[in-house]
Write a protein that holds these residues in place. Structure first.
Motif, PDB file in Angstrom:
ATOM      1  N   PRO A   1     -75.096  37.930  -4.238  1.00  8.32           N
ATOM      2  CA  PRO A   1     -75.799  36.672  -4.470  1.00  8.32           C
ATOM      3  C   PRO A   1     -75.999  36.422  -5.954  1.00  8.32           C
ATOM      4  O   PRO A   1     -75.826  37.316  -6.781  1.00  8.32           O
ATOM      5  CB  PRO A   1     -77.140  36.902  -3.765  1.00  8.32           C
ATOM      6  N   SER A   2     -76.366  35.211  -6.288  1.00 10.47           N
ATOM      7  CA  SER A   2     -76.587  34.859  -7.685  1.00 10.47           C
ATOM      8  C   SER A   2     -77.916  35.422  -8.167  1.00 10.47           C
ATOM      9  O   SER A   2     -78.919  35.388  -7.461  1.00 10.47           O
ATOM     10  CB  SER A   2     -76.590  33.334  -7.848  1.00 10.47           C
ATOM     11  N   ARG A   3     -77.899  35.927  -9.381  1.00 10.44           N
ATOM     12  CA  ARG A   3     -79.116  36.459  -9.990  1.00 10.44           C
ATOM     13  C   ARG A   3     -79.950  35.306 -10.526  1.00 10.44           C
ATOM     14  O   ARG A   3     -79.452  34.429 -11.228  1.00 10.44           O
ATOM     15  CB  ARG A   3     -78.724  37.417 -11.108  1.00 10.44           C
ATOM     16  N   LEU A   4     -81.231  35.294 -10.191  1.00 11.27           N
ATOM     17  CA  LEU A   4     -82.111  34.206 -10.610  1.00 11.27           C
ATOM     18  C   LEU A   4     -82.660  34.413 -12.009  1.00 11.27           C
ATOM     19  O   LEU A   4     -82.604  33.523 -12.850  1.00 11.27           O
ATOM     20  CB  LEU A   4     -83.277  34.063  -9.623  1.00 11.27           C
ATOM     21  N   SER A   5     -83.236  35.583 -12.256  1.00 14.46           N
ATOM     22  CA  SER A   5     -83.876  35.818 -13.547  1.00 14.46           C
ATOM     23  C   SER A   5     -84.013  37.307 -13.805  1.00 14.46           C
ATOM     24  O   SER A   5     -83.852  38.129 -12.900  1.00 14.46           O
ATOM     25  CB  SER A   5     -85.253  35.144 -13.592  1.00 14.46           C
TER      26      SER A   5
ATOM     27  N   GLU B   1     -83.780  39.835 -10.384  1.00  9.39           N
ATOM     28  CA  GLU B   1     -84.048  39.414  -9.013  1.00  9.39           C
ATOM     29  C   GLU B   1     -83.076  38.337  -8.569  1.00  9.39           C
ATOM     30  O   GLU B   1     -82.493  37.609  -9.377  1.00  9.39           O
ATOM     31  CB  GLU B   1     -85.478  38.889  -8.880  1.00  9.39           C
ATOM     32  N   THR B   2     -82.919  38.251  -7.255  1.00  8.99           N
ATOM     33  CA  THR B   2     -82.218  37.155  -6.603  1.00  8.99           C
ATOM     34  C   THR B   2     -83.251  36.439  -5.732  1.00  8.99           C
ATOM     35  O   THR B   2     -84.437  36.784  -5.746  1.00  8.99           O
ATOM     36  CB  THR B   2     -81.077  37.679  -5.716  1.00  8.99           C
ATOM     37  N   ALA B   3     -82.793  35.489  -4.958  1.00  8.64           N
ATOM     38  CA  ALA B   3     -83.712  34.790  -4.064  1.00  8.64           C
ATOM     39  C   ALA B   3     -84.286  35.730  -3.006  1.00  8.64           C
ATOM     40  O   ALA B   3     -85.377  35.490  -2.479  1.00  8.64           O
ATOM     41  CB  ALA B   3     -82.992  33.622  -3.393  1.00  8.64           C
ATOM     42  N   LYS B   4     -83.570  36.827  -2.713  1.00  4.69           N
ATOM     43  CA  LYS B   4     -84.007  37.751  -1.665  1.00  4.69           C
ATOM     44  C   LYS B   4     -84.952  38.836  -2.170  1.00  4.69           C
ATOM     45  O   LYS B   4     -85.725  39.393  -1.399  1.00  4.69           O
ATOM     46  CB  LYS B   4     -82.793  38.413  -1.021  1.00  4.69           C
TER      47      LYS B   4
ATOM     48  N   SER C   1     -91.327  35.396 -13.221  1.00  6.30           N
ATOM     49  CA  SER C   1     -91.766  35.162 -11.848  1.00  6.30           C
ATOM     50  C   SER C   1     -92.802  36.206 -11.431  1.00  6.30           C
ATOM     51  O   SER C   1     -92.820  37.328 -11.946  1.00  6.30           O
ATOM     52  CB  SER C   1     -90.573  35.227 -10.897  1.00  6.30           C
TER      53      SER C   1
ATOM     54  N   ARG D   1     -92.850  37.973  -8.833  1.00  7.16           N
ATOM     55  CA  ARG D   1     -92.177  39.149  -8.284  1.00  7.16           C
ATOM     56  C   ARG D   1     -91.709  40.086  -9.392  1.00  7.16           C
ATOM     57  O   ARG D   1     -91.862  41.313  -9.287  1.00  7.16           O
ATOM     58  CB  ARG D   1     -90.992  38.701  -7.422  1.00  7.16           C
TER      59      ARG D   1
ATOM     60  N   ASP E   1     -83.209  43.425  -2.631  1.00  7.61           N
ATOM     61  CA  ASP E   1     -81.955  42.811  -2.198  1.00  7.61           C
ATOM     62  C   ASP E   1     -80.854  43.848  -2.389  1.00  7.61           C
ATOM     63  O   ASP E   1     -80.456  44.143  -3.516  1.00  7.61           O
ATOM     64  CB  ASP E   1     -81.673  41.557  -3.023  1.00  7.61           C
TER      65      ASP E   1
END
Length: 203
Positions: free
Chosen positions: A28-32, A47-50, A82, A84, A108
């Protein structure tokens, strides 16, 4: 004369059934990301969305952490971190300070194959200040014949400390390997009070 049937070689058969060669899910794409100082050096988490998908063990510089995360050296954190990532940072700092023994974070694991994810989930079951062997893990993910594949999965662990691959040692209770280097493994085992168990058996 009938059509000759293909008979796979033993190598082909082993490859077809080797758990390391089974396709995993797409990454998945990495968010931040969050890069931060600890008493042991610079660390990073992403992190990712998961959930959390990568942890970088202490490095000498912020640039080294960004390099481990595969990000440009000039990249800077933009905006607020974030909640998280803030929580992951706090828990890692607490662990390195000796005040935390377990982690409570959404993870994730989807960057690994199905087999590697199974290995990583098994590592999560190893409690603080306990040691297990590669064979112990292999017996729980398909059989002792997969010990070598387990070693590869342990070495590919994207979240060291959180997924405690440093608690895996060789069957003869020697130190074994560590993708982040044996000095880092010794330091983590010293923190958890288990290094003395291996002293005199480290070749």
């Amino acid at each position: 004369m009938g059509k000759r049937q293909f008979s796979p070689s033993p190598l082909t058969v082993r490859q077809a059934h080797h758990p390391e060669l089974r396709r995993g899910t797409s990454a998945p794409s990495r968010l931040s990301v969050c890069v931060f100082r600890t008493p042991w050096g610079w660390m990073g988490v992403s992190e990712t969305a998961k959930g959390i998908d990568a942890v970088v063990l202490p490095q000498a510089s912020r640039q080294a952490v960004l390099s481990e995360l595969g990000l440009p050296l000039a990249q800077r954190q933009k905006g607020r971190i974030s909640p998280r990532l803030c929580e992951a940072r706090a828990q890692l700092i607490d662990y390195l300070s000796g005040t935390r023994r377990s982690f409570d974070l959404p993870l994730d694991l989807s960057r690994g194959t199905g087999f590697r994810q199974k290995v990583w989930r098994t590592l999560l079951r190893i409690p603080y200040s306990r040691l297990r062997s590669y064979q112990w893990v292999a017996a729980r993910v398909g059989g002792r014949q997969y010990a070598r594949a387990v070693g590869n999965a342990v070495g590919a662990n994207p979240m060291p400390i959180v997924i405690p691959c440093h608690r895996i040692v060789a069957h003869d209770m020697s130190l074994g390997g560590f993708s982040c280097g044996l000095p880092a493994k010794r330091k983590l085992l010293t923190l958890e009070g288990t290094l003395q168990t291996l002293r005199g058996k480290q070749s």
